[in-house]
Design a protein around this motif. Structure first.
Motif, PDB file in Angstrom:
ATOM      1  N   THR A  65     -85.288 101.786 -86.497  1.00 45.33           N
ATOM      2  CA  THR A  65     -85.576 102.096 -85.103  1.00 45.33           C
ATOM      3  C   THR A  65     -84.403 101.718 -84.201  1.00 45.33           C
ATOM      4  O   THR A  65     -83.964 102.502 -83.356  1.00 45.33           O
ATOM      5  CB  THR A  65     -86.844 101.356 -84.653  1.00 45.33           C
ATOM      6  N   ALA A  66     -83.879 100.515 -84.391  1.00 46.07           N
ATOM      7  CA  ALA A  66     -82.785 100.035 -83.531  1.00 46.07           C
ATOM      8  C   ALA A  66     -81.511 100.853 -83.721  1.00 46.07           C
ATOM      9  O   ALA A  66     -80.734 101.019 -82.773  1.00 46.07           O
ATOM     10  CB  ALA A  66     -82.507  98.562 -83.818  1.00 46.07           C
ATOM     11  N   LEU A  67     -81.307 101.360 -84.931  1.00 52.41           N
ATOM     12  CA  LEU A  67     -80.063 102.063 -85.250  1.00 52.41           C
ATOM     13  C   LEU A  67     -80.297 103.551 -85.471  1.00 52.41           C
ATOM     14  O   LEU A  67     -79.535 104.217 -86.189  1.00 52.41           O
ATOM     15  CB  LEU A  67     -79.426 101.432 -86.488  1.00 52.41           C
ATOM     16  N   ALA A  68     -81.336 104.073 -84.839  1.00 55.68           N
ATOM     17  CA  ALA A  68     -81.658 105.500 -84.974  1.00 55.68           C
ATOM     18  C   ALA A  68     -80.460 106.345 -84.564  1.00 55.68           C
ATOM     19  O   ALA A  68     -79.798 106.084 -83.559  1.00 55.68           O
ATOM     20  CB  ALA A  68     -82.869 105.842 -84.109  1.00 55.68           C
ATOM     21  N   GLY A  69     -80.172 107.357 -85.389  1.00 57.45           N
ATOM     22  CA  GLY A  69     -79.053 108.239 -85.107  1.00 57.45           C
ATOM     23  C   GLY A  69     -77.740 107.799 -85.725  1.00 57.45           C
ATOM     24  O   GLY A  69     -76.756 108.542 -85.707  1.00 57.45           O
ATOM     25  N   LEU A  70     -77.710 106.586 -86.307  1.00 58.01           N
ATOM     26  CA  LEU A  70     -76.475 106.064 -86.887  1.00 58.01           C
ATOM     27  C   LEU A  70     -76.458 106.163 -88.407  1.00 58.01           C
ATOM     28  O   LEU A  70     -75.480 105.773 -89.034  1.00 58.01           O
ATOM     29  CB  LEU A  70     -76.263 104.609 -86.453  1.00 58.01           C
ATOM     30  N   ALA A  71     -77.535 106.645 -88.993  1.00 58.81           N
ATOM     31  CA  ALA A  71     -77.630 106.947 -90.426  1.00 58.81           C
ATOM     32  C   ALA A  71     -77.225 105.790 -91.326  1.00 58.81           C
ATOM     33  O   ALA A  71     -76.357 105.938 -92.205  1.00 58.81           O
ATOM     34  CB  ALA A  71     -76.788 108.183 -90.754  1.00 58.81           C
ATOM     35  N   PRO A  72     -77.852 104.608 -91.173  1.00 59.94           N
ATOM     36  CA  PRO A  72     -77.516 103.517 -92.086  1.00 59.94           C
ATOM     37  C   PRO A  72     -78.065 103.770 -93.489  1.00 59.94           C
ATOM     38  O   PRO A  72     -79.036 104.504 -93.675  1.00 59.94           O
ATOM     39  CB  PRO A  72     -78.197 102.301 -91.451  1.00 59.94           C
ATOM     40  N   THR A  73     -77.438 103.139 -94.468  1.00 60.50           N
ATOM     41  CA  THR A  73     -77.927 103.125 -95.840  1.00 60.50           C
ATOM     42  C   THR A  73     -78.280 101.691 -96.176  1.00 60.50           C
ATOM     43  O   THR A  73     -77.527 100.765 -95.860  1.00 60.50           O
ATOM     44  CB  THR A  73     -76.856 103.637 -96.814  1.00 60.50           C
ATOM     45  N   TRP A  74     -79.432 101.497 -96.836  1.00 61.08           N
ATOM     46  CA  TRP A  74     -79.895 100.145 -97.146  1.00 61.08           C
ATOM     47  C   TRP A  74     -79.641  99.811 -98.610  1.00 61.08           C
ATOM     48  O   TRP A  74     -79.700 100.685 -99.489  1.00 61.08           O
ATOM     49  CB  TRP A  74     -81.385  99.999 -96.848  1.00 61.08           C
ATOM     50  N   HIS A  75     -79.403  98.511 -98.844  1.00 60.75           N
ATOM     51  CA  HIS A  75     -79.174  98.015-100.203  1.00 60.75           C
ATOM     52  C   HIS A  75     -79.835  96.649-100.346  1.00 60.75           C
ATOM     53  O   HIS A  75     -79.989  95.906 -99.371  1.00 60.75           O
ATOM     54  CB  HIS A  75     -77.680  97.859-100.493  1.00 60.75           C
ATOM     55  N   ASP A  76     -80.204  96.313-101.571  1.00 59.63           N
ATOM     56  CA  ASP A  76     -80.705  94.972-101.858  1.00 59.63           C
ATOM     57  C   ASP A  76     -79.574  93.974-102.047  1.00 59.63           C
ATOM     58  O   ASP A  76     -79.757  92.773-101.855  1.00 59.63           O
ATOM     59  CB  ASP A  76     -81.573  94.973-103.119  1.00 59.63           C
ATOM     60  N   ARG A  77     -78.383  94.455-102.449  1.00 60.93           N
ATOM     61  CA  ARG A  77     -77.266  93.574-102.769  1.00 60.93           C
ATOM     62  C   ARG A  77     -75.953  94.167-102.259  1.00 60.93           C
ATOM     63  O   ARG A  77     -75.804  95.391-102.179  1.00 60.93           O
ATOM     64  CB  ARG A  77     -77.152  93.378-104.283  1.00 60.93           C
ATOM     65  N   LEU A  78     -75.003  93.302-101.984  1.00 59.70           N
ATOM     66  CA  LEU A  78     -73.674  93.768-101.579  1.00 59.70           C
ATOM     67  C   LEU A  78     -73.038  94.597-102.684  1.00 59.70           C
ATOM     68  O   LEU A  78     -72.304  95.546-102.403  1.00 59.70           O
ATOM     69  CB  LEU A  78     -72.781  92.572-101.237  1.00 59.70           C
ATOM     70  N   ASP A  79     -73.310  94.258-103.933  1.00 57.87           N
ATOM     71  CA  ASP A  79     -72.717  94.986-105.058  1.00 57.87           C
ATOM     72  C   ASP A  79     -73.035  96.473-105.026  1.00 57.87           C
ATOM     73  O   ASP A  79     -72.314  97.280-105.627  1.00 57.87           O
ATOM     74  CB  ASP A  79     -73.206  94.406-106.390  1.00 57.87           C
ATOM     75  N   ASP A  80     -74.127  96.846-104.350  1.00 56.78           N
ATOM     76  CA  ASP A  80     -74.542  98.247-104.324  1.00 56.78           C
ATOM     77  C   ASP A  80     -73.821  99.058-103.244  1.00 56.78           C
ATOM     78  O   ASP A  80     -73.954 100.284-103.198  1.00 56.78           O
ATOM     79  CB  ASP A  80     -76.057  98.345-104.105  1.00 56.78           C
ATOM     80  N   VAL A  81     -73.093  98.399-102.351  1.00 58.34           N
ATOM     81  CA  VAL A  81     -72.350  99.102-101.299  1.00 58.34           C
ATOM     82  C   VAL A  81     -71.163  99.813-101.937  1.00 58.34           C
ATOM     83  O   VAL A  81     -70.412  99.212-102.705  1.00 58.34           O
ATOM     84  CB  VAL A  81     -71.870  98.123-100.213  1.00 58.34           C
ATOM     85  N   PRO A  82     -70.959 101.092-101.637  1.00 57.62           N
ATOM     86  CA  PRO A  82     -69.843 101.828-102.257  1.00 57.62           C
ATOM     87  C   PRO A  82     -68.490 101.201-101.959  1.00 57.62           C
ATOM     88  O   PRO A  82     -68.303 100.496-100.962  1.00 57.62           O
ATOM     89  CB  PRO A  82     -69.948 103.226-101.624  1.00 57.62           C
ATOM     90  N   ASP A  83     -67.529 101.465-102.841  1.00 61.82           N
ATOM     91  CA  ASP A  83     -66.168 100.981-102.654  1.00 61.82           C
ATOM     92  C   ASP A  83     -65.569 101.553-101.373  1.00 61.82           C
ATOM     93  O   ASP A  83     -65.993 102.590-100.873  1.00 61.82           O
ATOM     94  CB  ASP A  83     -65.292 101.387-103.843  1.00 61.82           C
ATOM     95  N   GLY A  84     -64.539 100.892-100.866  1.00 65.26           N
ATOM     96  CA  GLY A  84     -63.826 101.374 -99.689  1.00 65.26           C
ATOM     97  C   GLY A  84     -63.483 100.232 -98.767  1.00 65.26           C
ATOM     98  O   GLY A  84     -64.020  99.120 -98.897  1.00 65.26           O
TER      99      GLY A  84
END
Length: 336
Positions: free
Chosen positions: A103-122
């Motif tokens: 709700t707070a970040l509507a329109g910003l298209a966040p992706t959720w993860h359980d762990r930092l390891d799941d965040v894509p490289d970059g």
């Protein structure tokens, strides 16, 4: 501690909306928009120091209700190219908080993860506000036999939880301070492992991390505490219904990253250096009397030494050569 906070069904963070007046504690982003706005300016400045990469992972660990990032991104809309470069990732285990963040970040298209390891490289811009304090700690007591771990067990009635010393010396002794009988210590394996993972990502992909939490420059005795409805509680009382946290060893975190580190600085000093006084004055210039009083109260809570200004610490880690980040030197110009 890990089970009491993170158990899939019974864990505190799995079932509670703990933030705010109706919850158990209030974090800095919930106190004032100024906190998130200034951290947004810090992130934008670091992106520019990185050479304005066309794509960067903006990651928050434990984003609460999304207030910090909502304020940060609102405040940086005018930074040319910054928002277009952002790929937003949130590390959050609570489904209720994920809904609030959406709700707070509507329109910003966040992706959720359980762990930092799941965040894509970059390339990475990471922020962690009051995240490391909730990672589980071990506690130790030094006896005549050396360091022994303090653990949770059952009392004689077979139902009541109690604390007791484990039999035999702990294998963690090498990671603890000099052994002096009567001395106590904590060790946060999960925090050190996460700091090492952040450092590895920054070395590989580039970027910066900003960690804000309460704690000390180095470990200092036992600090594990419990809070329920903004009041202290026994750490063994009603597990899964009570917030548990421990002070953060910032020296240990900085060392574990294996990266150039700045700070830790007191939160009050950091916020003053990045322009919170000026931001408060700008907000008060177009505010009513009651709003000005609220701004002053929030400012005092964030920066005064007897409130959050000294106990809360700020640590920055990054790999941009010869680039001192704002907030860690009185000689560095304000970002506002």
């Amino acid at each position: 501690m890990a089970e009491a906070l993170g158990h899939p069904r019974f864990g505190y963070y799995r079932k509670a909306l703990a933030l705010g007046a109706a919850g158990d504690f209030t974090t800095a982003p919930e106190i004032s928009q100024m906190f998130g706005e200034l951290l947004g300016a810090w992130l934008a400045e670091r992106w520019m120091a990185m050479g304005r990469p066309s794509s960067v992972r903006l990651v928050e660990l434990g984003p609460g209700r999304g207030t910090l990032l909502a304020d940060a991104l609102r405040a940086t809309r005018g930074v040319a190219g910054f928002h277009a470069a952002l790929d937003l990732h949130l590390v959050e285990i609570s489904e209720r908080l994920r809904a609030a963040q959406a709700t707070a970040l509507a329109g910003l298209a966040p992706t959720w993860h359980d762990r930092l390891d799941d965040v894509p490289d970059g390339p990475l811009l990471l922020i962690a506000n009051e995240f490391f304090d909730a990672l589980p700690v071990r506690q130790f007591v030094c006896t005549a036999q050396g360091w022994i771990e303090r653990m949770v067990g059952l009392a004689g009635d077979g139902e009541t939880l109690r604390l007791a010393l484990a039999p035999g010396r702990t294998p963690f002794a090498a990671a603890l301070p000099e052994a002096v009988p009567g001395r106590q210590a904590e060790l946060c394996e999960a925090g050190l492992a996460l700091a090492a993972a952040i450092g590895a990502r920054l070395r590989r992909d580039g970027g910066w991390a900003l960690i804000i939490d309460y704690g000390f420059d180095a470990t200092s005795g036992l600090s594990l505490q419990a809070v329920r409805q903004h009041r202290g509680s026994d750490i063994l009382d009603r597990p899964g219904e009570t917030d548990l946290s421990a002070h953060v060893d910032f020296t240990g975190l900085a060392r574990a990253t294996g990266m150039p580190a700045f700070g830790p600085a007191g939160q009050g000093d950091f916020l003053r250096r990045v322009g919170i006084i000026q931001r408060a004055e700008a907000l008060k210039a177009r505010a009513t009397l009651s709003q000005r009083q609220s701004i002053d109260a929030a400012l005092a809570r964030l920066i005064d030494p007897d409130q959050m200004g000294t106990l809360f610490r700020v640590l920055a880690v990054g790999n941009t050569p010869s680039s001192e980040p704002p907030g860690f030197s009185d000689s560095f110009p304000s970002t506002t």
